[in-house]
Design a protein around this motif. Structure first.
Motif, PDB file in Angstrom:
ATOM      1  N   ALA A 165      12.567   3.079   2.151  1.00  0.00           N
ATOM      2  CA  ALA A 165      13.050   2.278   3.281  1.00  0.00           C
ATOM      3  C   ALA A 165      14.100   1.269   2.814  1.00  0.00           C
ATOM      4  O   ALA A 165      15.110   1.054   3.487  1.00  0.00           O
ATOM      5  N   VAL A 166      13.865   0.651   1.669  1.00  0.00           N
ATOM      6  CA  VAL A 166      14.835  -0.312   1.148  1.00  0.00           C
ATOM      7  C   VAL A 166      16.129   0.402   0.754  1.00  0.00           C
ATOM      8  O   VAL A 166      17.227  -0.087   1.033  1.00  0.00           O
ATOM      9  N   ALA A 167      15.976   1.555   0.141  1.00  0.00           N
ATOM     10  CA  ALA A 167      17.165   2.320  -0.258  1.00  0.00           C
ATOM     11  C   ALA A 167      18.007   2.645   0.971  1.00  0.00           C
ATOM     12  O   ALA A 167      19.232   2.462   0.987  1.00  0.00           O
ATOM     13  N   LEU A 191      19.718  -0.518   2.375  1.00  0.00           N
ATOM     14  CA  LEU A 191      20.819  -1.076   1.585  1.00  0.00           C
ATOM     15  C   LEU A 191      21.865  -0.033   1.214  1.00  0.00           C
ATOM     16  O   LEU A 191      22.833  -0.338   0.507  1.00  0.00           O
ATOM     17  N   GLY A 192      21.667   1.198   1.671  1.00  0.00           N
ATOM     18  CA  GLY A 192      22.626   2.246   1.348  1.00  0.00           C
ATOM     19  C   GLY A 192      22.627   2.608  -0.121  1.00  0.00           C
ATOM     20  O   GLY A 192      23.671   2.843  -0.731  1.00  0.00           O
ATOM     21  N   LEU A 193      21.437   2.603  -0.719  1.00  0.00           N
ATOM     22  CA  LEU A 193      21.304   2.919  -2.144  1.00  0.00           C
ATOM     23  C   LEU A 193      20.603   4.249  -2.327  1.00  0.00           C
ATOM     24  O   LEU A 193      19.929   4.745  -1.422  1.00  0.00           O
ATOM     25  N   GLN A 235       0.831  -1.192   0.000  1.00  0.00           N
ATOM     26  CA  GLN A 235       0.000   0.000   0.000  1.00  0.00           C
ATOM     27  C   GLN A 235       0.877   1.258   0.000  1.00  0.00           C
ATOM     28  O   GLN A 235       0.345   2.368  -0.065  1.00  0.00           O
ATOM     29  N   ILE A 236       2.181   1.101   0.096  1.00  0.00           N
ATOM     30  CA  ILE A 236       3.106   2.234   0.234  1.00  0.00           C
ATOM     31  C   ILE A 236       4.329   2.076  -0.665  1.00  0.00           C
ATOM     32  O   ILE A 236       5.457   1.993  -0.172  1.00  0.00           O
ATOM     33  N   PRO A 237       4.162   2.052  -1.984  1.00  0.00           N
ATOM     34  CA  PRO A 237       5.327   1.766  -2.834  1.00  0.00           C
ATOM     35  C   PRO A 237       6.490   2.740  -2.674  1.00  0.00           C
ATOM     36  O   PRO A 237       7.651   2.303  -2.664  1.00  0.00           O
ATOM     37  N   THR A 238       6.219   4.039  -2.512  1.00  0.00           N
ATOM     38  CA  THR A 238       7.348   4.974  -2.428  1.00  0.00           C
ATOM     39  C   THR A 238       8.002   4.923  -1.056  1.00  0.00           C
ATOM     40  O   THR A 238       9.231   4.964  -0.936  1.00  0.00           O
ATOM     41  N   VAL A 276      16.457   1.610  -6.447  1.00  0.00           N
ATOM     42  CA  VAL A 276      15.536   0.569  -5.973  1.00  0.00           C
ATOM     43  C   VAL A 276      14.350   0.511  -6.923  1.00  0.00           C
ATOM     44  O   VAL A 276      13.547   1.440  -6.972  1.00  0.00           O
ATOM     45  N   ARG A 277      14.268  -0.558  -7.682  1.00  0.00           N
ATOM     46  CA  ARG A 277      13.159  -0.713  -8.633  1.00  0.00           C
ATOM     47  C   ARG A 277      12.100  -1.568  -7.949  1.00  0.00           C
ATOM     48  O   ARG A 277      12.301  -2.757  -7.732  1.00  0.00           O
TER      49      ARG A 277
END
Lengths: 203, 721, 154
Positions: free
Chosen positions: B375-377, B380-382, B367-370, B387-388
């Motif tokens: 959060a993933v970025a 992972l330090g990206l 429900q929260i793609p962005t 992050v696709r």
């Protein structure tokens, strides 16, 4: 009468301990007295009743009683609540269309899912209902060919000793307390009960 | 992005609001526009904005800003486009939107691309129509050029631009190339609602063909070359850490490739879920339980009760509550409690991540793609662009998929592997590592006059402040706007009213939004307490409410309609009763009346629920009815059996055998009336749930005379004496 | 190696005997229409047919299904009952999130296959094992009745 009472008194603690054990620990098996332990009861009728009462620890155990319900729905687990999800007897004791016993229950226990299994998984016919009945009433029922599937006493012994679904009661899988003793011990008790005249408790 | 006040229910779409959104759309249009001369891929030539693509065959693809979780957005949002663009729904397809707040941000939720709070229609009613109308204007302009006529001489029929005078019509598909070259208009007229052809009809859902034949792809169904499957066990006590792992034993299990250790969890990566699960079992992981090892539900409740003894942050204060209470003819006080609840979506939590040298790919239903992408970025330090994130149909949301805990966990696991890793939680893990609807502890004090009229109302709420974690800028002055949603704005006119909020966090237990959010908790307690007051005032519950809704005609109307439909007042028989609840939440007005039968042993069966709902302009009436059915059944499960308990720091429930779900044979008769309205559209995904519990509890009172102030219903309290 | 017959095709898989066939279907064969919901046979999302009868694949050992006819949601539409159920599901807009519906449809198809005019009690007792968290039960009930009528009409 005093003989019976002393027998009953000596059995009571064992019965109580057995019940306590089965209720308290999920997988520890309660003890079942051996057939030879009843040789001290000299009166044959009293011995017969006493033996059946010991066998009653199995007969009235959740593993057996759950599939001998008084209504059309099996019971479940050690607390004997109505089977969840809703499952009914159906026309043949094998469940309703769409929810046959075999929909969920396979040929063997599925341990990871805590789901019991046996190739003959089904509900006992309504005339073999045990829930809500005294041990004495169950006893009469077991002896009555009109209500026991037309079995002779010898066939009852054979059923108790050798039947695979009956035997499941002692290997129910995790999350379910096994019936007391072993099927062999239970069978010995039933055999002795028949040999001593197959007398039923009055209650 | 327009800075809305955030989680405001009943946001009226004023003209000023529209223009703010329109400007954002204007930006979106420019960004999404395929520039002249650029060869578009295959059939996608006309993409006038981020929401619409039209190919040469005339097929329209709507890129939906909001995700589909069953609530029908993938049909109702395209309906808005189809209406203004003037195409038949049979020519419309729908696609997931990629993460992009600028293009797909939800104005009601602070501009974040977030599906929740029943806000999809409220946020996108005008923008989607605007997008459709804009595309239509460009098609007309293209046709005008081709036919060498004024645009004013042209109209449209579904899929065609029509020049009536010249007896010509051009198919949209034929015009796609030329339309792509047109200037994007900054202002377009929207249709008059009286001319709606599609909006207001029960258009067939666009997402369901694949859901009945096994082809629909949920994130748990993702398949990738070289993909491995993992399952995970996190510390059963929140805040605990991994102590020991028998890695060798795990690796011996056929099909197991790798054991991954995180601070608080262990994952086993294997060829398939079963090997992963068996590997995890063999790993025999032990945990250091950490600081919350002895926590029980009772600990949480006593902390809440203690906190609720003192005044809290004042969220609303009208009149002089204390004076009015002191002078009241009748004083009534009550404490209500609402338990922790798990979400239990049918699709357990899962996420697939592939970490590569240039970034990572994430396949998930969210429900929260962005927010998840960010959060993933961060994890992972990206950079965010690295992050696709690929969204999917959700196998249930209910607010659980507003969180990224399981997504970040999957990223951390995948970081230690080289293949794409699909992390699938077991149902046990899903229930025991949920983020729970908070335990709420409410104190009421009401003062009635001699006639029993409500004169003084004090409502003090103690519980976790979800917003303080979820979106801290909205947690101001100690008030969680969601925590008081439905309380500060209850529909009744009361001259002296005070609502307080006290933030009290359960140690270690993560809390989150659960279907109906603040209103699910507040409507339950308020409608139950109002019912208590009606009984004390010796008034009929419906009449008592009617008297307080004179200034609230829409609420009064749904109350009257539901009472009528239910046959309120007709006798029901022994151990049977009716109960009512009224609410104005999520921009919609609803009244539910439940009929129950209570058995001698206290078991409650909900026989019938009648529902009148005014949700303003009804985009798809069938979807609305379906959401009422959905919310009601979801609510019944919760009111009868919904409870998550803690013992030794652990959640005690684990699967559907001990966290019971309503089944088909237990479902009531449900009757829904959708009020015809031209008011601004309200939200509909959640209010069905928030209305249900008090309707049932009030029915139980009518049936048994027993007032319940805690959930779930305890049959032992309702046994015949 | 265990030989299976899935949707009319023979396939051999090299898995442990007691591996639930759900994971063979989903992860080994890549057929993801059959869903994972609970792993203990309580939710019905994993329902397949074995010799035409519903089974919960999450608690069914693969070895038990050797040489039996397995049908999944991907192929149920090739049967008259399955097709009728799918059509009724779409006509009555049964579906919301849809995750449970593969299981619902498999069970419903078996019911109307065996019962030409299913009553409410038949539906209660046959569908009780299939949970729907979105609450589509009211429509499922009506759709089963419609599907049964459609099959009877043919």
């Amino acid at each position: 009468m005093t003989m019976l009472r002393s027998v009953l008194l000596s059995i009571l603690p064992a019965l109580a301990a057995g019940l306590f054990l089965t209720a308290g620990q999920a997988t520890e098996t309660a003890q079942l007295k051996a057939a030879k332990d009843f040789s001290s009861v000299s009166d044959e009728r009293a011995r017969s009743v006493a033996v059946f009462e010991e066998a009653g620890k199995v007969i009235q155990h959740p593993r057996c009683v759950n599939c001998h319900p008084a209504g059309n729905r099996p019971l479940q687990n050690d607390d004997g609540h109505p089977h969840l999800p809703l499952v009914v007897r159906g026309e043949d004791g094998l469940g309703a269309i769409g929810m046959r016993c075999t929909t969920c229950h396979g040929a063997t226990n599925f341990e990871a899912g805590h789901v019991p299994g046996n190739p003959k998984w089904h509900l006992a016919p309504i005339e073999m209902a045990w829930v809500g009945k005294s041990l004495g009433a169950i006893c009469e029922q077991i002896k009555d060919p009109k209500r026991n599937g037309g079995k002779t006493l010898a066939q009852i012994v054979d059923h108790m000793v050798n039947d695979d679904l009956v035997g499941w009661g002692w290997n129910p899988g995790p999350g379910r307390t096994p019936a007391p003793g072993t099927q062999k011990e239970f069978g010995e008790l039933i055999k002795l009960w028949v040999e001593t005249g197959a007398h039923c408790p009055t209650t | 992005m327009p800075q809305d006040s955030g989680f405001s229910s009943g946001t009226s779409l004023s003209r000023r609001h529209f223009l703010q959104v329109g400007a954002a759309i204007g930006g979106g249009l420019m960004l999404g526009w395929v520039p002249e001369g650029q060869a578009a891929s295959g059939s996608e030539l006309f993409a006038p904005n981020a929401f619409i693509r039209l190919d040469r065959q005339g097929k329209v693809t709507v890129v939906s800003p909001m995700i589909e979780m069953g609530q029908g957005t993938y049909t109702s949002l395209p309906m808005l486009v189809a209406e203004e663009l003037d195409v038949d729904m049979s020519n419309v397809g729908v696609e997931h939107s990629p993460p992009n707040d600028k293009l797909y941000g939800n104005a009601i939720l602070g501009g974040s691309q977030t599906t929740g709070n029943s806000s999809s229609i409220r946020a996108f009613y005008l923008p989607m129509r605007q997008a459709g109308a804009t595309a239509r204007a460009m098609l007309i302009a293209a046709a005008a050029e081709k036919l060498n006529v004024d645009a004013e001489a042209l109209t449209t029929e579904p899929g065609y631009v029509v020049h009536a005078a010249g007896k010509q019509r051009l198919a949209y598909g034929e015009l796609a190339d030329a339309a792509a070259k047109q200037q994007v208009p900054t202002k377009v007229n929207l249709k008059d609602p009286s001319t709606f052809r599609i909006i207001g009809t029960a258009a067939k859902r666009l997402d369901v063909a694949g859901k009945v034949n096994g082809t629909a792809t949920y994130s748990i169904d993702v398949k990738l070359p070289g993909m491995k499957v993992a399952t995970v066990a996190a510390s059963p006590v929140f805040g605990g850490t991994v102590a020991s792992i028998d890695e060798a034993a795990a690796l011996k299990v056929p099909g197991v490739h790798q054991v991954v250790k995180l601070d608080n969890a262990v994952a086993v990566i294997a060829d398939h879920y079963w090997a992963a699960k068996m590997g995890l079992k063999a790993a025999a992981v032990t945990f250091d339980d950490g600081p919350n090892a002895t926590l029980t539900t009772a600990d949480v409740v006593s902390a809440l009760a203690k906190a609720a003894e003192n005044p809290g942050a004042v969220a609303k204060n009208e009149g002089d509550v204390d004076a009015a209470f002191a002078g009241a003819a009748t004083k009534v006080e009550a404490i209500y409690e609402a338990p922790f609840l798990a979400h239990a979506t049918m699709e357990p939590m899962n996420c697939t991540v592939h970490v590569t040298p240039d970034g990572c790919d994430v396949w998930v239903g969210t429900q929260i793609p962005t927010v998840a992408q960010q959060a993933v970025a961060k994890t992972l330090g990206l950079k965010v662009e690295q992050v696709r994130l690929h969204n999917h149909l959700l196998g249930g949301g209910f607010g659980r998929r507003l969180e990224f805990d399981f997504i970040v966990q999957a990223a951390l696991i995948a970081k230690q592997a080289k293949d794409p890793i699909k992390v699938v939680w077991s149902r046990e893990e899903d229930i025991q590592h949920d983020m729970y609807r908070p335990y709420y502890y409410d104190r009421f004090a009401a003062g009635l006059d001699e006639q029993g009229t409500l004169k003084s109302w004090s409502h003090r709420i103690a519980g976790s402040a979800i917003m303080a974690r979820f979106f801290p800028p909205l947690f101001k002055d100690g008030i969680d706007p969601d925590g008081v949603d439905g309380a500060v704005d209850m529909p009744y006119a009361v001259p002296n009213k005070r609502v307080e909020f006290i933030r009290e966090e359960p140690p270690g237990i993560p809390t989150a939004f659960w279907r109906g959010v603040g209103p699910t908790h507040n409507v339950y307690v308020i409608e139950s307490f109002i019912d208590e007051l009606a009984a004390i005032a010796k008034k009929d519950p419906v009449d008592y409410r009617r008297a307080m809704l004179a200034d609230n005609p829409r609420a009064l109307h749904v109350l009257n309609r539901a009472a009528d439909m239910a046959g309120w007042g007709k006798p029901l028989g022994d151990r049977r009763g009716r109960g009512v609840s009224v609410q104005n939440t999520f921009g919609s007005y609803m009244c539910q009346i439940a009929e129950v039968t209570v058995s001698e042993s206290g078991e409650v069966h909900v026989d019938r629920v009648v529902c009148a709902v005014d949700t303003g302009v009804a985009i798809n009436p069938d979807t609305i009815i379906a959401q009422m059915e959905s919310g009601i059944i979801f609510g019944i499960t919760a009111v009868l059996w919904g409870v998550i308990t803690l013992k030794n720091g652990r959640v005690e429930q684990s699967n559907f055998d001990d966290y019971r779900m309503l089944r088909i044979e237990e479902a009531p008769v449900i009757e829904v009336e959708v009020v015809k309205s031209s008011a601004d559209p309200g939200g509909i995904g959640e209010p069905g749930t928030s209305a249900l519990a008090p309707a049932v509890l009030n029915a139980v009172y009518a049936a048994t005379g027993v007032r319940l102030r805690k959930l779930p219903i305890q049959p032992a309290l309702l046994k015949t004496q | 190696m265990i030989d299976l017959n899935v949707n009319g095709k023979k396939v051999s898989v090299s898995v442990a005997d007691d591996m639930p066939v759900l994971w063979v279907i989903r992860d080994v064969l890549g057929m993801t229409g059959t869903k994972f919901g609970c792993g203990i046979g309580q939710c019905g999302a994993c329902t397949i047919h074995v010799d035409g009868e519903p089974r919960r694949s999450c608690i069914t050992k693969t070895s038990e299904l050797a040489d039996r006819e397995i049908t999944t949601i991907e192929a149920i539409g090739d049967t008259p009952s399955g097709k009728a159920v799918q059509d009724a599901w779409l006509r009555l807009e049964v579906v919301q999130c849809g995750y449970c519906q593969s299981g619902q449809i498999m069970t419903a198809a078996a019911i109307i296959d065996a019962i030409p005019e299913p009553t409410d009690v038949d539906i209660d007792q046959g569908m009780s094992g299939n949970i729907c968290r979105c609450g589509t039960y009211v429509r499922i009930r009506e759709a089963i009745k419609e599907a049964a009528k459609a099959v009877a009409a043919k």
